[in-house]
Write an enzyme that holds these catalytic residues in place. Sequence first.
Site, mmCIF file in Angstrom:
data_model
loop_
_atom_site.group_PDB
_atom_site.id
_atom_site.type_symbol
_atom_site.label_atom_id
_atom_site.label_comp_id
_atom_site.label_asym_id
_atom_site.label_seq_id
_atom_site.Cartn_x
_atom_site.Cartn_y
_atom_site.Cartn_z
ATOM 1 N N CYS A 33 16.271 -5.658 8.513
ATOM 2 C CA CYS A 33 17.361 -6.623 8.358
ATOM 3 C C CYS A 33 16.726 -7.868 7.746
ATOM 4 C CB CYS A 33 17.962 -6.938 9.725
ATOM 5 S SG CYS A 33 19.033 -8.385 9.756
ATOM 6 N N ASP A 93 24.341 -12.167 1.398
ATOM 7 C CA ASP A 93 24.042 -11.676 2.745
ATOM 8 C C ASP A 93 25.142 -12.199 3.660
ATOM 9 O OD1 ASP A 93 22.546 -10.552 4.926
ATOM 10 O OD2 ASP A 93 21.873 -12.559 5.434
HETATM 11 N N1 DGL Z 1 20.818 -9.859 7.072
HETATM 12 C C1 DGL Z 1 21.733 -8.829 7.507
HETATM 13 C C2 DGL Z 1 21.035 -7.493 7.434
HETATM 14 O O1 DGL Z 1 20.056 -7.427 6.711
HETATM 15 C C3 DGL Z 1 22.259 -9.235 8.832
HETATM 16 C C4 DGL Z 1 23.348 -8.397 9.295
HETATM 17 C C5 DGL Z 1 24.287 -9.025 10.218
HETATM 18 O O2 DGL Z 1 24.988 -9.931 9.795
HETATM 19 O O3 DGL Z 1 24.402 -8.517 11.344
HETATM 20 O O4 DGL Z 1 21.408 -6.505 8.006
#
Ligand code: DGL
Length: 267
Positions: A182, A7
Site C-alpha cells: 500500500c 491515490d
Molecule cells: N494508498 C492506498 C493503497 O495503496 C491506500 C488505500 C486506502 O485508502 O485504504 O492501497
Amino acid sequence: MAIGVFDSGLGGLSAVKELMNVLPCEDIVYFGDTGRVPYGNRSRDTIIKYAQQDVNFLLSHNVKVIIAACGTVSSVATELYSTTPVPFTGVVNPTAQAAAQATRNGRIGVIGTTATINSHSYKRCLKDINPNLEIFEKDCPLFVPLVENGFTDPDDIIVRSVVERYTEQFKTCGVDTVILGCTHYPLLTDAIQQAMGEEVTLINSGEATALYTAKLLEENGLNTSSLTPGNSTFYVSDTPDDFETMAGVFLGRDIRHKVTQIDIEQY
Ligand code: DGL
C-alpha cells in the site's frame, strides 16, 4: 503535458517523491481523494467507481500518462489498465518485480489493505514471475488511518504496537523481503523496519513504480524535452489544511497554498 498520479489520500505521495527524483523535469498533477479515504475496506464496485472518477479528473487536466499510486486501485480496478485512453500503470507489477529481484531465500511477505490482500494481486504476480517463491500475506487495516492522522513516529507507542501486531507472523515465516503493498506504508518505513529487523528488505512500491514510469514514458516517446525542474500541482477532495502540512513534511518541500480542493463527484 504532465504525469497524472492519484491515490485515496497521502499515500501516493510516496510515488511522487520518487518521481521527483527519477524524472525531475516532468510536471506532475496529483489527486488525493482525502474526502473518501480509505478505499481499502470498501467494496469492489465502490473502489472501481472512485478510481474511474479519479482517472476522469486527471484526464480533464490533459495528462499524458496516469499512475494509480494506490495498491488497492491497482489490485481491484484492473479494467482501468485497458480502458484508460493514455498509458496507465498501477503499482503491483513494478513492485512485485522489484521484490522478486531482491529476495535471497525466496520467502516474501506482502502487507496491504484488506481489499488488496483479498485480491491476492501481489501473490499472483509474484507466482507468475517465479512459481517457486513462497508468499505470506497480511492485511493491515489500521495503517492507513494512522498515516492519514500523522501517526508515523516509530517511537510512538501506538505506532509501535500496531506495527508489531501486524508483522509478528512474518518473523516465524522467515521472510527476507517484505512488500509495502500500500502506498501509504512507506511513511511507516522506520517503524516497520524496526519491527522486522535490519536484515529484512522492505520494497517501497513508490520507488519501483517511479522507475517503471520512466520506462513507460521512454517506450511511448512521452518524455519532456524541458531541462528545467517540473511543476507539481496538488488536488484533494476535502479541506487542504492537513494534507498540506503532512505532504509538505513528507515531500521535504513547502506546498502550503499549492493544494486545491475539488468536488470529485462531478467527474
Ligand atoms: N494508498 C492506498 C493503497 O495503496 C491506500 C488505500 C486506502 O485508502 O485504504 O492501497
